[in-house]
Design an enzyme around this catalytic site. Structure first.
Site, mmCIF file in Angstrom:
data_model
loop_
_atom_site.group_PDB
_atom_site.id
_atom_site.type_symbol
_atom_site.label_atom_id
_atom_site.label_comp_id
_atom_site.label_asym_id
_atom_site.label_seq_id
_atom_site.Cartn_x
_atom_site.Cartn_y
_atom_site.Cartn_z
ATOM 1 N N HIS A 164 -8.792 -3.703 -3.255
ATOM 2 C CA HIS A 164 -8.191 -2.631 -1.378
ATOM 3 C C HIS A 164 -8.634 -0.943 -2.202
ATOM 4 C CE1 HIS A 164 -4.243 -2.446 -0.852
ATOM 5 N NE2 HIS A 164 -4.263 -1.176 -0.596
ATOM 6 N N GLU A 165 -8.555 -0.281 -2.916
ATOM 7 C CA GLU A 165 -8.851 0.535 -3.324
ATOM 8 C C GLU A 165 -10.433 0.753 -2.922
ATOM 9 O OE1 GLU A 165 -6.045 1.762 -3.423
ATOM 10 O OE2 GLU A 165 -5.341 0.577 -5.086
ATOM 11 N N HIS B 202 -10.433 0.963 1.213
ATOM 12 C CA HIS B 202 -9.855 2.187 2.007
ATOM 13 C C HIS B 202 -10.607 3.352 1.748
ATOM 14 C CE1 HIS B 202 -5.387 2.354 1.671
ATOM 15 N NE2 HIS B 202 -5.539 1.853 0.551
ATOM 16 N N CYS C 30 0.732 -1.278 -0.190
ATOM 17 C CA CYS C 30 0.482 0.322 0.117
ATOM 18 C C CYS C 30 1.295 1.078 -0.478
ATOM 19 C CB CYS C 30 -0.556 -0.143 0.710
ATOM 20 S SG CYS C 30 -1.930 1.135 1.239
HETATM 21 ZN ZN LIG Z 1 -3.442 1.436 0.106
#
Ligand SMILES: [Zn+2]
Length: 176
Positions: free
Chosen positions: A144-145, A148, A102
């Protein structure tokens, strides 16, 4: 082009749920500049995805692009994609384990558990509603995004914390 310094793990903005963007904002010059600057920042940091909270803005905006580089020669390229207000609407029962890094804590790698396939809905940069199914590496990047934007980092998806290592150890031990 403007390079944004990246927020790092420990900053509460990475743990907050980002605010949805009003569709009218997508027509503004400020939005277009922000998207360009996010791609510029992501490429300079050698990432494949970046969300607005990582540049200090708690809004539901992510950019993704996988380019072929010598570091990433085995990943298929994925075209430049802008996600506004993305939602995962379906997740496969089948799970995969993925080594992730990340840009907000660059010196670690961890083995995260992800869904092999997902369906996602979002607005593209022109405000058009998109619904699509993704699998494998692109599905992992989207998860993953989108995580976030909901205040999660990949470490939250690591089942066994013994599968977290420094980048140096990762390079020595893991070949993917
Ligand atoms: Zn990340």
């Amino acid at each position: 082009m403007h390079y944004y310094p990246l927020t790092e793990l420990g900053n509460p903005i990475l743990r907050a749920k980002a605010k949805p963007l009003p569709p009218a904002y997508l027509k503004t010059a400020a939005f277009k500049k922000l998207v360009k600057d996010m791609f510029y920042t992501m490429h300079r940091a050698q990432g494949v995805g970046l969300v607005a909270p990582q540049i200090g803005k708690s809004i539901q905006l992510a950019v993704i692009e996988v380019r072929k580089t010598k570091h990433r020669s085995r990943s298929a390229p994925f075209p430049r994609t802008v996600l506004v207000n993305p939602v995962i609407t379906w997740r496969s029962k089948e799970l995969v384990h993925s080594w992730e890094g990340c840009l907000s804590f660059k010196d670690l790698r961890g083995l995260a558990t992800r869904h092999k396939e997902i369906k996602v809905s979002y607005l593209d940069e022109k405000g058009k509603k998109i619904s699509r199914k993704l699998k494998d590496f692109p599905a992992i990047v989207f998860q993953h995004e989108i995580d976030h934007l909901n205040g999660h980092v990949y470490l939250d998806r690591v089942a066994d914390m013994r599968a977290v290592m420094t980048l140096n150890e990762f390079k020595k031990r893991i070949t993917i």
